[in-house]
Design a protein around this motif. Structure first.
Motif, PDB file in Angstrom:
ATOM      1  N   ILE A   1       3.336 -28.524   3.785  1.00 54.77           N
ATOM      2  CA  ILE A   1       4.488 -28.616   4.472  1.00 54.77           C
ATOM      3  C   ILE A   1       4.954 -29.985   5.141  1.00 54.77           C
ATOM      4  O   ILE A   1       4.655 -30.121   6.257  1.00 54.77           O
ATOM      5  CB  ILE A   1       4.476 -27.316   5.507  1.00 54.77           C
TER       6      ILE A   1
ATOM      7  N   PHE B   1      13.903 -25.088  14.673  1.00 53.34           N
ATOM      8  CA  PHE B   1      12.362 -24.749  15.024  1.00 53.34           C
ATOM      9  C   PHE B   1      11.921 -25.908  15.583  1.00 53.34           C
ATOM     10  O   PHE B   1      11.815 -27.124  15.253  1.00 53.34           O
ATOM     11  CB  PHE B   1      11.777 -24.720  13.525  1.00 53.34           C
TER      12      PHE B   1
ATOM     13  N   GLU C   1      12.683 -25.646   8.708  1.00 48.42           N
ATOM     14  CA  GLU C   1      12.431 -24.190   8.599  1.00 48.42           C
ATOM     15  C   GLU C   1      13.848 -23.455   8.528  1.00 48.42           C
ATOM     16  O   GLU C   1      13.646 -22.331   8.045  1.00 48.42           O
ATOM     17  CB  GLU C   1      11.786 -23.674   9.886  1.00 48.42           C
TER      18      GLU C   1
ATOM     19  N   GLN D   1       9.216 -33.114  10.963  1.00 47.32           N
ATOM     20  CA  GLN D   1       9.630 -32.740   9.676  1.00 47.32           C
ATOM     21  C   GLN D   1      10.164 -33.848   8.827  1.00 47.32           C
ATOM     22  O   GLN D   1       9.846 -34.385   7.884  1.00 47.32           O
ATOM     23  CB  GLN D   1      10.226 -31.458   9.275  1.00 47.32           C
TER      24      GLN D   1
ATOM     25  N   ASN E   1       7.719 -23.487  -1.441  1.00 51.60           N
ATOM     26  CA  ASN E   1       7.862 -22.624  -0.312  1.00 51.60           C
ATOM     27  C   ASN E   1       9.452 -22.027   0.014  1.00 51.60           C
ATOM     28  O   ASN E   1      10.351 -22.697  -0.918  1.00 51.60           O
ATOM     29  CB  ASN E   1       7.681 -23.529   1.080  1.00 51.60           C
TER      30      ASN E   1
ATOM     31  N   THR F   1      12.238 -20.366   2.569  1.00 52.25           N
ATOM     32  CA  THR F   1      12.389 -20.323   3.874  1.00 52.25           C
ATOM     33  C   THR F   1      13.788 -19.576   4.407  1.00 52.25           C
ATOM     34  O   THR F   1      14.650 -19.725   3.247  1.00 52.25           O
ATOM     35  CB  THR F   1      12.357 -21.510   4.790  1.00 52.25           C
TER      36      THR F   1
END
Ligand SMILES: *Cc1c(COP(=O)(O)O)cnc(C)c1O
Length: 386
Positions: free
Chosen positions: A38, A127, A186, A217, A353, A355
């Motif tokens: 991540i 987020f 996110e 991020q 991933n 999301t």
């Protein structure tokens, strides 16, 4: 039976080692890592420079506490300020803690202006973390549900909607700051209009609010600039970062300039572990590698290459609704919920991933070769077309 609390729905795979863009599971199967833990391992796995810095520092001194001077922490703060144009840094151990520091700065700043109940504007689909203040700031009911009472002092606006913030400004009450991600991670790799930050900056200037950017991020080179705001002429008052800063060693940082840089005094905030010699040695090595190896520019070039490849390869695919990105934050929005792609990716030897139920999120290492990036595109396109 596991003795771990049930906070994560874990995939049935464990990794034994990693090297560069690749990880190997305990059975010896290799996976191409398009997620970097991540957005954490931006330099890939087992980067020699980071490994050496950690090993050397561990053999000398791990921790002394912030009761004493810490030269590695001083050096890291100076490097971060040089790279960002900010002036002062507070170190914690995570993204949430970096944002807690920012929220506390905003509240102290508000009280200094005579507001007894200062409030912060935050965005929908944002987020900011899992502590009580940061989950309150987060724009996702799933993160908040069951944890009421939430904190007071947060107002919400839709992301990428300047008019909504202007409307709040017309009757601002005790608003003191805006907290926003330059690109929502996110929230599905949501890239706002190019002038979004500049227009928020103008409102903050007119109102005397702090512009606080959550770059947990987006920071540390991921978008092709050291911080994502450096794609614009905007200077924030506060910036938070974490994920990629330590390449896997837990560290968070809250940077500030101007008035915001001087609101904390001794006793206002602290952290036992924050900025200890070990994590700062690791983060200094990360910054050295990012700069010396040209990896920040590389992230922009590689991200553009991958975005273009996805757009070409997936043009006309009915399953694909949108392909977007900024540097090495890439999102492919599908028309259908696609959580199953994570497991299908494992079978195909790629870590990815999903999301917001239907957005494939890719956060590859900045050190990826062109051939590895092409292989990511190949495997992801294969999964979408399957
Ligand atoms: C991951 C993330 C956080 C929280 O970081 P933690 O280290 O998990 O506390 C906060 N903000 C953003 C934008 C993030 O992506």
């Amino acid at each position: 039976m596991t003795h771990l609390m049930d906070t994560y729905k874990r995939l049935p795979v464990a990794f034994a080692r990693g090297n560069g863009s690749w990880v190997e599971d305990t059975a010896g199967k290799r996976y191409l890592d398009a997620l970097s833990g991540i957005a954490v391992c931006g330099l890939g796995h087992a980067h020699p420079r980071v490994t050496r810095a950690i090993a050397d520092q561990a053999g000398m001194l791990l921790h002394t506490s912030n009761l004493y001077e810490i030269p590695e922490q001083e050096r890291l703060a100076t490097r971060l300020c040089e790279l960002s144009g900010m002036e002062k840094v507070f170190f914690g151990n995570s993204g949430a803690e970096a944002n807690e520091a920012a929220i506390k700065i905003a509240r102290l700043y508000g009280h200094a202006r005579g507001f007894s109940r200062p409030s912060i504007i935050v965005m929908e689909s944002s987020f900011h973390g899992r502590t009580m203040a940061t989950l309150t700031a987060t724009g996702n009911r799933k993160v908040q549900a069951g944890f009421e009472p939430l904190l007071t002092g947060f107002l919400r606006a839709p992301f990428n909607d300047v008019e909504a913030v202007e409307k709040i400004a017309q009757n601002a009450g005790e608003v003191v700051a805006i907290l926003v991600e330059p690109v929502q991670g996110e929230g599905g790799i949501a890239v706002p209009a190019a002038d979004y930050l500049a227009r928020l900056r103008a409102i903050c200037d007119a109102q005397g609010w702090l512009l606080m950017l959550d770059e947990v991020q987006t920071g540390n080179g991921r978008t092709g600039r050291f911080f994502a705001y450096q794609h614009t002429d905007v200077m924030p008052d506060v910036v938070t970062t974490a994920k990629g800063l330590g390449n896997g060693v837990p560290i968070g940082a809250c940077l500030a300039r101007g008035t915001a840089a001087t609101v904390f005094g001794p006793g206002n905030h602290g952290s036992t572990f924050g900025g200890n010699p070990l994590v700062c040695a690791a983060a200094n090595a990360v910054l050295d590698a990012l700069v010396d190896d040209g990896l920040i520019e590389r992230a922009g070039v590689l991200g553009a290459r991958m975005l273009e490849a996805f757009r070409t390869r997936l043009a006309g695919n009915n399953r694909v609704r949108d392909i977007r990105g900024c540097g090495l934050m890439l999102g492919i929005e599908l028309a259908d919920p696609c959580a199953a792609l994570v497991n299908e990716g494992l079978a195909a030897g790629i870590l990815l991933n999903v999301t917001r139920d239907n957005v494939i999120r890719l956060l590859p290492p900045l050190t990826m070769s062109d051939a590895e990036a092409d292989l990511v595109v190949e495997r992801i396109v294969g999964l979408i077309e399957a």
